[in-house]
Design an enzyme around this catalytic site. Structure first.
Site, PDB file in Angstrom:
ATOM      1  N   ALA A  97       1.000  -1.004   0.209  1.00  0.00           N
ATOM      2  CA  ALA A  97      -0.070   0.047  -0.063  1.00  0.00           C
ATOM      3  C   ALA A  97       0.907   1.056   0.127  1.00  0.00           C
ATOM      4  O   ALA A  97       2.043   1.083   0.508  1.00  0.00           O
ATOM      5  CB  ALA A  97      -1.172  -0.047   1.118  1.00  0.00           C
ATOM      6  N   GLY A 113       0.753  -5.119   1.069  1.00  0.00           N
ATOM      7  CA  GLY A 113      -0.619  -5.171   0.072  1.00  0.00           C
ATOM      8  C   GLY A 113      -0.503  -5.866  -1.203  1.00  0.00           C
ATOM      9  O   GLY A 113      -1.217  -6.209  -1.900  1.00  0.00           O
ATOM     10  N   GLU A 159      -0.641  -9.351  -0.717  1.00  0.00           N
ATOM     11  CA  GLU A 159      -2.035  -9.806  -0.228  1.00  0.00           C
ATOM     12  C   GLU A 159      -2.884  -9.892  -1.567  1.00  0.00           C
ATOM     13  O   GLU A 159      -3.518 -10.475  -1.931  1.00  0.00           O
ATOM     14  CB  GLU A 159      -2.429  -8.680   0.640  1.00  0.00           C
ATOM     15  CG  GLU A 159      -2.065  -8.897   1.947  1.00  0.00           C
ATOM     16  CD  GLU A 159      -2.352  -7.675   2.996  1.00  0.00           C
ATOM     17  OE1 GLU A 159      -2.214  -6.637   2.569  1.00  0.00           O
ATOM     18  OE2 GLU A 159      -2.815  -7.913   4.047  1.00  0.00           O
ATOM     19  N   GLU A 219       4.684  -5.130   7.170  1.00  0.00           N
ATOM     20  CA  GLU A 219       4.115  -4.212   7.799  1.00  0.00           C
ATOM     21  C   GLU A 219       4.327  -3.793   9.173  1.00  0.00           C
ATOM     22  O   GLU A 219       4.478  -2.712   9.651  1.00  0.00           O
ATOM     23  CB  GLU A 219       2.601  -4.331   7.753  1.00  0.00           C
ATOM     24  CG  GLU A 219       1.700  -4.244   6.622  1.00  0.00           C
ATOM     25  CD  GLU A 219       2.061  -5.579   5.645  1.00  0.00           C
ATOM     26  OE1 GLU A 219       2.485  -6.542   6.099  1.00  0.00           O
ATOM     27  OE2 GLU A 219       1.259  -5.692   4.896  1.00  0.00           O
TER      28      GLU A 219
HETATM   29  N1  CO8 Z   1       4.576   3.115  -0.866  1.00  0.00           N
HETATM   30  C1  CO8 Z   1       4.954   4.145  -1.391  1.00  0.00           C
HETATM   31  N2  CO8 Z   1       6.221   4.457  -1.974  1.00  0.00           N
HETATM   32  C2  CO8 Z   1       6.959   3.299  -2.053  1.00  0.00           C
HETATM   33  C3  CO8 Z   1       6.733   2.110  -1.487  1.00  0.00           C
HETATM   34  C4  CO8 Z   1       5.320   1.934  -0.905  1.00  0.00           C
HETATM   35  N3  CO8 Z   1       4.976   0.880  -0.072  1.00  0.00           N
HETATM   36  N4  CO8 Z   1       7.513   1.033  -1.811  1.00  0.00           N
HETATM   37  C5  CO8 Z   1       8.545   1.856  -2.443  1.00  0.00           C
HETATM   38  N5  CO8 Z   1       8.163   3.118  -2.703  1.00  0.00           N
HETATM   39  C6  CO8 Z   1       8.882   4.149  -3.431  1.00  0.00           C
HETATM   40  C7  CO8 Z   1       9.985   4.598  -2.444  1.00  0.00           C
HETATM   41  O1  CO8 Z   1       9.793   5.707  -1.713  1.00  0.00           O
HETATM   42  C8  CO8 Z   1      11.024   5.261  -3.841  1.00  0.00           C
HETATM   43  O2  CO8 Z   1      10.389   6.708  -4.154  1.00  0.00           O
HETATM   44  P1  CO8 Z   1      11.366   7.917  -4.529  1.00  0.00           P
HETATM   45  O3  CO8 Z   1      12.255   7.281  -5.815  1.00  0.00           O
HETATM   46  O4  CO8 Z   1      10.638   8.804  -4.689  1.00  0.00           O
HETATM   47  O5  CO8 Z   1      12.181   7.789  -3.181  1.00  0.00           O
HETATM   48  C9  CO8 Z   1      10.598   4.455  -4.936  1.00  0.00           C
HETATM   49  O6  CO8 Z   1       9.402   3.833  -4.589  1.00  0.00           O
HETATM   50  C10 CO8 Z   1      11.701   3.284  -5.078  1.00  0.00           C
HETATM   51  O7  CO8 Z   1      11.832   2.832  -4.116  1.00  0.00           O
HETATM   52  P2  CO8 Z   1      13.251   2.486  -3.152  1.00  0.00           P
HETATM   53  O8  CO8 Z   1      14.223   3.738  -3.530  1.00  0.00           O
HETATM   54  O9  CO8 Z   1      13.081   2.132  -1.667  1.00  0.00           O
HETATM   55  O10 CO8 Z   1      13.716   1.120  -4.089  1.00  0.00           O
HETATM   56  P3  CO8 Z   1      14.601  -0.140  -3.279  1.00  0.00           P
HETATM   57  O11 CO8 Z   1      15.152  -0.903  -4.581  1.00  0.00           O
HETATM   58  O12 CO8 Z   1      15.920   0.497  -2.760  1.00  0.00           O
HETATM   59  O13 CO8 Z   1      13.885  -0.642  -2.305  1.00  0.00           O
HETATM   60  C11 CO8 Z   1      11.933  -1.939  -1.519  1.00  0.00           C
HETATM   61  C12 CO8 Z   1      12.825  -1.547  -2.623  1.00  0.00           C
HETATM   62  C13 CO8 Z   1      12.706  -3.117  -0.716  1.00  0.00           C
HETATM   63  C14 CO8 Z   1      10.550  -2.484  -1.871  1.00  0.00           C
HETATM   64  C15 CO8 Z   1      11.505  -0.674  -0.655  1.00  0.00           C
HETATM   65  O14 CO8 Z   1      11.175   0.399  -1.499  1.00  0.00           O
HETATM   66  C16 CO8 Z   1      10.526  -1.230   0.327  1.00  0.00           C
HETATM   67  O15 CO8 Z   1      10.886  -1.461   1.436  1.00  0.00           O
HETATM   68  N6  CO8 Z   1       9.235  -0.556   0.318  1.00  0.00           N
HETATM   69  C17 CO8 Z   1       8.382  -0.650   1.223  1.00  0.00           C
HETATM   70  C18 CO8 Z   1       7.811  -2.026   1.402  1.00  0.00           C
HETATM   71  C19 CO8 Z   1       6.679  -2.047   2.375  1.00  0.00           C
HETATM   72  O16 CO8 Z   1       7.002  -1.668   3.544  1.00  0.00           O
HETATM   73  N7  CO8 Z   1       5.606  -2.258   1.974  1.00  0.00           N
HETATM   74  C20 CO8 Z   1       4.456  -2.536   2.997  1.00  0.00           C
HETATM   75  C21 CO8 Z   1       3.561  -1.335   2.845  1.00  0.00           C
HETATM   76  S1  CO8 Z   1       2.133  -1.256   3.961  1.00  0.00           S
HETATM   77  C22 CO8 Z   1       1.033  -2.125   3.318  1.00  0.00           C
HETATM   78  O17 CO8 Z   1       1.011  -2.730   2.353  1.00  0.00           O
HETATM   79  C23 CO8 Z   1      -0.312  -2.480   4.352  1.00  0.00           C
HETATM   80  C24 CO8 Z   1      -1.299  -3.077   3.506  1.00  0.00           C
HETATM   81  C25 CO8 Z   1      -2.549  -3.025   4.005  1.00  0.00           C
HETATM   82  C26 CO8 Z   1      -3.593  -3.055   2.910  1.00  0.00           C
HETATM   83  C27 CO8 Z   1      -4.942  -2.366   3.425  1.00  0.00           C
HETATM   84  C28 CO8 Z   1      -5.813  -2.374   2.417  1.00  0.00           C
HETATM   85  C29 CO8 Z   1      -7.075  -3.307   2.686  1.00  0.00           C
END
Ligand code: CO8
Length: 259
Positions: A66, A110, A113, A133
């Site tokens: 998400a 998400g 999921e 999360e």
């Molecule tokens: N949300 C928003 N932006 C994101 C997300 C995210 N989940 N993941 C990555 N991005 C963005 C980064 O902020 C970055 O943006 P910018 O270039 O502007 O800084 C860009 O994507 C590239 O990301 P990274 O530079 O971090 O790329 P890396 O290759 O270094 O890392 C990762 C990749 C490991 C995937 C890393 O981006 C990461 O850890 N992302 C977050 C993963 C995460 O925590 N996901 C869970 C989110 S919470 C959730 O999903 C709850 C679900 C609930 C659903 C409810 C509905 C019913």
């Protein structure tokens, strides 16, 4: 409807392909994307020509979860009253035609999921699954705590949800989360191949099969077995059952009319 966060196309005149398309955010799932995904899924489900749907992302990310930036500022009242984040997530459950997730790269939070809400997952060899999360001070919110243990068992699910570790494609296949792992370059070919096989069968039987397998997750064994028996018998009322069995007996190819 014009889409901004997804791309939609049809393959072989019968497979609907939906590509998540917020590459700069690694396909982070915001309300707009989920609204568009819901609309596209419903449109394909209603389209007579379409027999199967594929949901996919980019090479680097199916979806990294998400949208954290969008969520970060919400209060409980915002999220609850506006049904933010959760809005439209359950649409995919109402889709009656098969939905295949073709996953490459990250399927986190998400994203994992969403993949699990599809009927089965075909993974590229670079796929990484996780429910991280807990690192954000929350828990999975779109079925991760329920579907993951059903898919891979309690111990592995607890490990992933509590430690936030990622699972690679090989481990995911061994654990039963994904049905097949293929080289990244073959992912769409494999998913399309599976979809086209499904489209060649009786659509009535395919929909009944999907509905019945899903029963295995939502009731008792005896209820599921009874549901299966009833639909199995009901399929003898279809022309496709006559065609399929006659084709086998007469050693010819079946030509299903989906009636
Ligand atoms: N949300 C928003 N932006 C994101 C997300 C995210 N989940 N993941 C990555 N991005 C963005 C980064 O902020 C970055 O943006 P910018 O270039 O502007 O800084 C860009 O994507 C590239 O990301 P990274 O530079 O971090 O790329 P890396 O290759 O270094 O890392 C990762 C990749 C490991 C995937 C890393 O981006 C990461 O850890 N992302 C977050 C993963 C995460 O925590 N996901 C869970 C989110 S919470 C959730 O999903 C709850 C679900 C609930 C659903 C409810 C509905 C019913």
């Amino acid at each position: 409807m014009a889409y901004e966060c997804i791309e939609v196309r049809t393959e072989a005149d019968k497979v609907g392909v939906i590509t998540l398309a917020r590459p700069k955010q690694l396909n982070a799932l915001n309300d707009q994307l989920m609204d568009e995904l819901g609309a596209a899924l419903k449109a394909f489900d209603a389209d007579e020509k379409i027999g199967c749907i594929i949901v996919t992302g980019s090479e680097k990310a199916f979806a990294a979860g998400a949208d954290i930036g969008a969520m970060a500022k919400y209060s409980f009242a915002d999220a609850y009253k506006g049904d933010y984040i959760t809005r439209n997530w359950e649409t995919i459950r109402s889709i009656r035609k098969p939905v295949i997730a073709a996953v490459s790269g990250y399927a986190l939070g998400g994203g994992c999921e969403l993949a699990m809400m599809c009927d089965f997952i075909i993974a590229a060899d670079n796929a990484k699954f996780g429910q991280p999360e807990i690192k954000l001070g929350v828990i999975p919110g779109a079925g991760g705590t329920q579907r993951l243990p059903r898919a891979i068992g309690k111990s592995k699910a607890m490990d992933m949800v509590l430690t936030a570790r990622m699972m690679d494609a090989t481990e995911a296949e061994a654990a039963g989360l994904v049905s097949r792992v293929v080289p990244l370059t073959k992912l769409m070919e494999e998913a399309l191949g599976a979809a086209i096989v499904i489209c060649g069968f009786s659509q009535v039987a395919v929909m009944a099969a999907k509905e019945t397998v899903n029963r295995a997750f939502e009731g008792t064994l005896s209820d599921g077995l009874m549901f299966e028996r009833r639909l199995f018998h009901a399929l003898f009322a279809t022309q496709d059952q006559k065609e399929g069995m006659d084709a086998f007996v007469n050693k010819r190819q079946a030509n299903f009319t989906h009636q």
